[in-house]
Enzyme design. Structure first.
Site, PDB file in Angstrom:
ATOM      1  CE1 TYR A  12      -4.352   0.291  -0.244  1.00  0.00           C
ATOM      2  CE2 TYR A  12      -4.287  -1.648   1.158  1.00  0.00           C
ATOM      3  CZ  TYR A  12      -4.975  -0.807   0.294  1.00  0.00           C
ATOM      4  OH  TYR A  12      -6.263  -1.074  -0.024  1.00  0.00           O
ATOM      5  CD  GLU A  50      -4.934   4.889   0.769  1.00  0.00           C
ATOM      6  OE1 GLU A  50      -5.029   5.729   1.679  1.00  0.00           O
ATOM      7  OE2 GLU A  50      -5.780   4.003   0.570  1.00  0.00           O
ATOM      8  CB  THR A 103      -4.345   3.493 -22.005  1.00  0.00           C
ATOM      9  OG1 THR A 103      -4.351   3.629 -23.417  1.00  0.00           O
ATOM     10  CG2 THR A 103      -5.729   3.706 -21.444  1.00  0.00           C
ATOM     11  CE  LYS A 161      -6.543   1.719 -25.878  1.00  0.00           C
ATOM     12  NZ  LYS A 161      -6.794   2.436 -24.628  1.00  0.00           N
ATOM     13  NE  ARG A 218      -6.004  -4.287 -19.861  1.00  0.00           N
ATOM     14  CZ  ARG A 218      -6.257  -4.196 -21.172  1.00  0.00           C
ATOM     15  NH1 ARG A 218      -5.492  -4.802 -22.040  1.00  0.00           N
ATOM     16  NH2 ARG A 218      -7.266  -3.491 -21.600  1.00  0.00           N
TER      17      ARG A 218
HETATM   18  N1  DSN Z   1     -11.149  -0.416 -25.393  1.00  0.00           N
HETATM   19  C1  DSN Z   1     -10.321   0.595 -25.946  1.00  0.00           C
HETATM   20  C2  DSN Z   1     -10.188   0.433 -27.416  1.00  0.00           C
HETATM   21  O1  DSN Z   1     -10.283  -0.690 -27.850  1.00  0.00           O
HETATM   22  O2  DSN Z   1      -9.963   1.370 -28.140  1.00  0.00           O
HETATM   23  C3  DSN Z   1     -10.896   1.827 -25.601  1.00  0.00           C
HETATM   24  O3  DSN Z   1     -11.338   1.794 -24.281  1.00  0.00           O
END
Ligand code: DSN
Length: 440
Positions: A71, A73, A243, A246, A252
């Site tokens: 933890y 915080e 994010t 990607k 994630r």
């Molecule tokens: N799920 C993501 C995407 O596939 O673009 C967006 O949240």
């Protein structure tokens, strides 16, 4: 020799305790099997979902590390728990690397996800009912940019901009007109299914004219931005969210970046204690690892190859009779319009999955079908590029996709079994030649 635990010292007893010693396969064979099957799925099928990638073993190792137990915080140097020395080390490294990677002054690396990073911006800067602007979901926007079923659309007053019918590009004149009419407090640029270059300076001019804060959600393209394959939202945007899993190829999670110190307190307070409690320190550690990877010179090469591969895939699909929304792509992704084939996105997603090509159905601009059916599919090249595919492989993949779609056009939802079998075998050849986690 007797090994009755009751006669052993506590140290020796611990060394016998399955809790400390069993690996996952022994402790939980069902979950271990599912993980093994998922690895095999990732190895044996071609991943074309534009928002997915294949994280490095180093990122996976940090994600599965002992920071799971901690933890922390608060923020580095100001925690509400003891024992945060090493949590401070990893979070400080993550912050410093994020700032270096994206060329900005401040970073919050604690958001657990893309939704939470955007919620934090709303909590920091807007009051309930305030007006903001974002790209319409039907034109490639994101749920958190004002969809009526999302908190952003329920608690705030979203007005949206879209793409032009004639060329399926964002109409900046219409963006300006909508902004003048509605005077939003916040304008969001960025989306999940828009394959063209974002004109951040044009958004800046519009935001300045109406006195709005400009947020870029660069989740889809942040790996391209990091690698110099898409213009940076800085210095044009006030706040940038992303994010990290990607095109950036990390764990994630989400991050928030900004330059003006006036946003520091509201944004940090919005993440913690506003929305989240203890940060996922194992994921923060993995983000730091991913940022280091993205700072390495070969990530630039990766980012440019992602775009080159997307262009090759789009060209191949077009040569094989499929229409690409807006006529092509400038980034990692594309939308394929299946209307002329009279094939739904839903059937295409299923047919392609039977042929071991994984993608998602996706609405196209002005789609008349429901989001559960759709007239299109969305494709992306980040994961395939990570496993080593180049333009030649993506041209082949375009041809394979067209073969499956033609089978669906001819036979309806069940497709052409012979064609799908033949595509599967060519997918298998590609996957064998380009393994994921080769030494796993
Ligand atoms: N799920 C993501 C995407 O596939 O673009 C967006 O949240």
């Amino acid at each position: 020799m007797s090994t009755n635990p009751s006669t052993l010292t506590s140290e020796a007893a611990n060394s016998m305790d399955p809790f400390w010693n069993d690996d996952l396969a022994t402790a939980d064979p069902e979950i271990a099997a599912a993980i093994g099957n998922e690895l095999a799925r990732q190895q044996d099928k071609i991943e074309l979902i534009a928002s997915e990638n294949i994280a490095s073993k180093a990122v996976l190792e940090a994600t599965g590390s002992v920071f799971t137990n901690k933890y922390a915080e608060g923020y580095p140097g100001k925690r509400y728990y003891g024992g945060c020395d090493y949590a401070d080390v990893v979070e400080t490294l993550a912050i410093d690397r994020a700032k270096e990677l994206f060329g900005c002054s401040f970073a919050n690396v604690q958001p657990n996800s893309g939704s939470q990073m955007n919620q934090a911006v709303f909590l920091a800067l807007l009051q309930p009912s305030d007006t903001f602007m974002g790209l319409d979901l039907n034109s490639g926007g994101h749920l958190t940019h004002g969809s009526p079923v999302n908190m952003s659309g329920k608690w705030f007053n979203p007005v949206s901009y879209g793409v032009r019918a004639e060329d399926e590009l964002i109409d900046m004149d219409a963006v300006a007109a909508t902004a003048r009419e509605h005077q939003p407090k916040l304008i969001i640029c960025g989306g999940t299914a828009y394959s063209r270059t974002w004109d951040f300076s044009a958004f800046r001019a519009i935001a300045d004219e109406v006195g709005a804060i400009l947020l870029c959600d660069m989740s889809h393209i942040s790996g391209l931005v990091a690698g110099g394959a898409h213009p940076s939202p800085f210095p044009h945007c006030d706040i940038v969210t992303s994010t990290t899993h990607k095109s950036l190829r990390g764990p994630r999670s989400g991050i928030i970046l900004w330059n003006d110190e006036k946003f520091t307190k509201p944004l940090n307070m919005a993440v913690f204690p506003g929305l989240q409690g203890g940060p996922l320190m194992h994921v923060v550690a993995a983000k730091a690892v991913a940022f280091r990877e993205a700072l390495a010179p070969d990530f630039k090469d990766y980012a440019h190859r992602v775009v080159e591969n997307a262009r090759a895939l789009a060209a191949s699909l077009e040569e094989n009779g499929l229409r690409i929304v807006s006529g092509g792509t400038d980034n990692h992704s594309m939308l394929v319009d299946l209307t002329a084939k009279d094939v739904t996105g839903k059937d295409a997603e299923k047919g392609l999955d039977r042929a071991w090509l994984t993608c998602n159905k996706n609405g196209i601009p002005f789609d008349t079908r429901s989001p559960f059916v759709t007239s299109g599919i969305r494709l992306g090249t980040p994961a395939g590029t990570t496993r080593g595919f180049g333009p030649a492989e993506f041209r082949t993949i375009g041809k394979l996709i067209a073969e499956v779609v033609d089978g669906l056009a001819k036979n309806g939802a069940e497709g052409d079994a012979q064609v799908e079998e033949s595509v599967r075998s060519r997918v298998a050849d590609l996957c064998t030649a380009f393994p994921v986690y080769p030494n796993a």
